[in-house]
Design a protein around this motif. Structure first.
Motif, PDB file in Angstrom:
ATOM      1  N   ALA A 166      64.421  43.830  17.705  1.00  0.00           N
ATOM      2  CA  ALA A 166      62.987  44.019  17.451  1.00  0.00           C
ATOM      3  C   ALA A 166      62.628  43.529  16.054  1.00  0.00           C
ATOM      4  O   ALA A 166      61.590  42.882  15.856  1.00  0.00           O
ATOM      5  N   ALA A 167      63.493  43.821  15.075  1.00  0.00           N
ATOM      6  CA  ALA A 167      63.235  43.383  13.701  1.00  0.00           C
ATOM      7  C   ALA A 167      63.231  41.863  13.593  1.00  0.00           C
ATOM      8  O   ALA A 167      62.357  41.270  12.947  1.00  0.00           O
ATOM      9  N   ILE A 168      64.194  41.210  14.231  1.00  0.00           N
ATOM     10  CA  ILE A 168      64.272  39.750  14.188  1.00  0.00           C
ATOM     11  C   ILE A 168      63.027  39.117  14.803  1.00  0.00           C
ATOM     12  O   ILE A 168      62.438  38.179  14.245  1.00  0.00           O
ATOM     13  N   ALA A 169      62.606  39.641  15.952  1.00  0.00           N
ATOM     14  CA  ALA A 169      61.443  39.072  16.648  1.00  0.00           C
ATOM     15  C   ALA A 169      60.186  39.191  15.801  1.00  0.00           C
ATOM     16  O   ALA A 169      59.381  38.254  15.696  1.00  0.00           O
ATOM     17  N   SER A 170      60.010  40.343  15.175  1.00  0.00           N
ATOM     18  CA  SER A 170      58.822  40.560  14.352  1.00  0.00           C
ATOM     19  C   SER A 170      58.885  39.760  13.058  1.00  0.00           C
ATOM     20  O   SER A 170      57.868  39.225  12.600  1.00  0.00           O
ATOM     21  N   ALA A 171      60.085  39.653  12.480  1.00  0.00           N
ATOM     22  CA  ALA A 171      60.237  38.967  11.193  1.00  0.00           C
ATOM     23  C   ALA A 171      59.874  37.491  11.271  1.00  0.00           C
ATOM     24  O   ALA A 171      59.527  36.884  10.248  1.00  0.00           O
ATOM     25  N   SER A 226      65.916  49.136  11.445  1.00  0.00           N
ATOM     26  CA  SER A 226      66.364  47.842  10.948  1.00  0.00           C
ATOM     27  C   SER A 226      65.220  47.202  10.174  1.00  0.00           C
ATOM     28  O   SER A 226      64.074  47.170  10.651  1.00  0.00           O
ATOM     29  N   GLY A 227      65.501  46.713   8.977  1.00  0.00           N
ATOM     30  CA  GLY A 227      64.460  46.178   8.122  1.00  0.00           C
ATOM     31  C   GLY A 227      63.848  44.898   8.655  1.00  0.00           C
ATOM     32  O   GLY A 227      64.558  43.993   9.098  1.00  0.00           O
ATOM     33  N   ILE A 228      62.544  44.813   8.626  1.00  0.00           N
ATOM     34  CA  ILE A 228      61.828  43.570   8.915  1.00  0.00           C
ATOM     35  C   ILE A 228      61.573  42.845   7.599  1.00  0.00           C
ATOM     36  O   ILE A 228      61.877  41.660   7.444  1.00  0.00           O
ATOM     37  N   THR A 229      61.014  43.583   6.638  1.00  0.00           N
ATOM     38  CA  THR A 229      60.900  43.081   5.267  1.00  0.00           C
ATOM     39  C   THR A 229      61.787  43.970   4.380  1.00  0.00           C
ATOM     40  O   THR A 229      62.205  45.050   4.782  1.00  0.00           O
ATOM     41  N   ASP A 230      62.077  43.509   3.179  1.00  0.00           N
ATOM     42  CA  ASP A 230      62.884  44.300   2.260  1.00  0.00           C
ATOM     43  C   ASP A 230      62.220  45.648   2.002  1.00  0.00           C
ATOM     44  O   ASP A 230      60.982  45.748   1.940  1.00  0.00           O
ATOM     45  N   GLY A 231      63.050  46.678   1.834  1.00  0.00           N
ATOM     46  CA  GLY A 231      62.515  47.999   1.569  1.00  0.00           C
ATOM     47  C   GLY A 231      63.431  48.819   0.707  1.00  0.00           C
ATOM     48  O   GLY A 231      64.423  48.318   0.154  1.00  0.00           O
ATOM     49  N   LEU A 232      63.118  50.100   0.591  1.00  0.00           N
ATOM     50  CA  LEU A 232      63.881  50.999  -0.264  1.00  0.00           C
ATOM     51  C   LEU A 232      65.284  51.252   0.269  1.00  0.00           C
ATOM     52  O   LEU A 232      66.248  51.324  -0.484  1.00  0.00           O
ATOM     53  N   LEU A 233      65.418  51.381   1.592  1.00  0.00           N
ATOM     54  CA  LEU A 233      66.692  51.772   2.186  1.00  0.00           C
ATOM     55  C   LEU A 233      67.534  50.586   2.637  1.00  0.00           C
ATOM     56  O   LEU A 233      68.758  50.678   2.686  1.00  0.00           O
ATOM     57  N   ASP A 276      67.489  45.923   3.427  1.00  0.00           N
ATOM     58  CA  ASP A 276      66.817  44.629   3.305  1.00  0.00           C
ATOM     59  C   ASP A 276      66.125  44.249   4.607  1.00  0.00           C
ATOM     60  O   ASP A 276      66.403  44.801   5.675  1.00  0.00           O
ATOM     61  N   GLY A 277      65.256  43.262   4.495  1.00  0.00           N
ATOM     62  CA  GLY A 277      64.622  42.710   5.677  1.00  0.00           C
ATOM     63  C   GLY A 277      65.479  41.622   6.307  1.00  0.00           C
ATOM     64  O   GLY A 277      66.576  41.301   5.837  1.00  0.00           O
ATOM     65  N   VAL A 278      64.981  41.041   7.383  1.00  0.00           N
ATOM     66  CA  VAL A 278      65.691  39.980   8.101  1.00  0.00           C
ATOM     67  C   VAL A 278      65.755  38.728   7.219  1.00  0.00           C
ATOM     68  O   VAL A 278      64.764  38.342   6.586  1.00  0.00           O
ATOM     69  N   LYS A 279      66.932  38.102   7.190  1.00  0.00           N
ATOM     70  CA  LYS A 279      67.118  36.855   6.445  1.00  0.00           C
ATOM     71  C   LYS A 279      67.501  35.746   7.420  1.00  0.00           C
ATOM     72  O   LYS A 279      68.502  35.855   8.135  1.00  0.00           O
TER      73      LYS A 279
END
Length: 333
Positions: A16-21, A284-291, A293-296
């Motif tokens: 889901a994170a990859i698709a949105s990212a 799972s991170g989409i963008t970088d966050g506190l806890l 990273d986001g998708v690279k």
């Protein structure tokens, strides 16, 4: 619930994170949400389980959704209930801002709170304050209790509050006590979970946000031993949101009653919102966050950063995954 299922649940939020990212920064929040929804639904469909969405991300939104009552999975295997938000922080994703992620909570059948996609007043705090702070207290009282529990002065505390008109008086009270306020535009799940870890700089979450995210946060905080309480908000005058412009207090109460919720003002503890014997949070991170990273996106692979918290084995696992592309020739560490 078992370790194999937990691994598959991790893959659900990763996909889901990859698709949105792929839509990060394009200003297309509904499209990003829809992409995450479809990726989550597709991966869930491959799991050997009798899955059900008991609180979804969509009654308020016009975007496609995993709706309440939707059956997911193969239709055979263990019964699993889900609370989902495939793209938590759609605006954050659309504007390439920090803190967007794909999140869900899972439990054995009957183990997660079943409610409409309403709003919820929330209070999250570290394990040291569990059962001591209380959502019935004023912010001033809770800050004094939290100060005593953590051994910090009130002016050393940071409270996360959604940046909304409805919180004007709450923010004024918190600052009047000397505590710091960190306003956020979206994404209060990550803020709630951050309260469960020392060293994040987040000591408390207060205020009203979405109910599905409240259930997801409760699952994570129960597994971490942190404090979480929630109370449904059904009065549009309190929610103060344009999304409820055509809703009425009476109509919302009727919706709650139709779902079997008769004690509409009940204050729920974490173990009531996430009551199952085994409860799992996955994000799972989409963008970088506190806890995390986001998708690279790289030439030969895609990298995801995730967190799974489980009562099954009392663990919080931070996971970095390399998704290798077909024909990959060079993958760096």
């Amino acid at each position: 619930m078992n370790q194999t299922l937990i691994q598959e649940i991790l893959e659900v939020v990763e996909q889901a994170a990859i698709a949105s990212a792929k839509l990060t920064g394009l200003g297309q929040k509904d499209e990003a949400d829809a992409a995450a929804v479809e990726a989550m639904r597709l991966r869930m469909g491959k799991i050997e389980m009798k899955g059900k969405i008991v609180i979804g991300e969509g009654e308020r939104d016009e975007a496609p959704m995993l709706y309440i009552g939707e059956e997911v999975g193969s239709g055979s295997g263990p019964g699993v209930d889900f609370a989902v938000d495939p793209c938590e922080g759609t605006n954050l994703c659309a504007n390439n801002q920090r803190g967007s992620m794909a999140v869900l909570a899972a439990s054995d059948t009957g183990g997660l709170f079943n409610a409409p996609d309403f709003y919820m007043n929330k209070l999250a705090a570290p394990p040291a304050a569990k059962g001591k702070v209380d959502i019935r207290n004023s912010a001033t009282e809770n800050l004094k209790i939290l100060s005593d529990c953590l051994g910090l002065s009130v002016d050393e505390l940071t409270v996360v509050v959604m940046d909304r008109t409805r919180h004007k008086d709450l923010i004024k009270e918190i600052r009047g006590c000397g505590a710091k306020v960190q306003p956020i535009s979206d994404g209060d799940v990550q803020a709630a979970i951050a309260c469960g870890f020392a060293g994040t700089g987040t000591h408390c979450l207060m205020g009203i946000g979405a109910a599905p995210e409240g259930v997801i946060s409760a699952a994570a905080m129960r597994a971490l031993g942190g404090h979480f309480q929630g109370q449904l908000v059904y009065d549009p005058a309190i929610a103060q949101t344009s999304e409820w412009a055509d809703y009425t207090k009476e109509g919302n109460i009727k919706r709650l009653n139709e779902m079997g919720i008769t004690d509409i003002d009940k204050i729920y503890e974490a173990n009531e919102l996430a009551s199952g014997e085994n409860v799992v949070f996955a994000g799972s991170g989409i963008t970088d966050g506190l806890l995390f990273d986001g998708v690279k996106f790289e030439r030969d692979c895609v990298r995801t950063s995730s967190l799974v918290i489980s009562t099954l084995d009392s663990t919080a696992r931070f996971t970095n995954t390399v998704h290798i592309k077909d024909g990959a020739k060079s993958i760096s560490l």
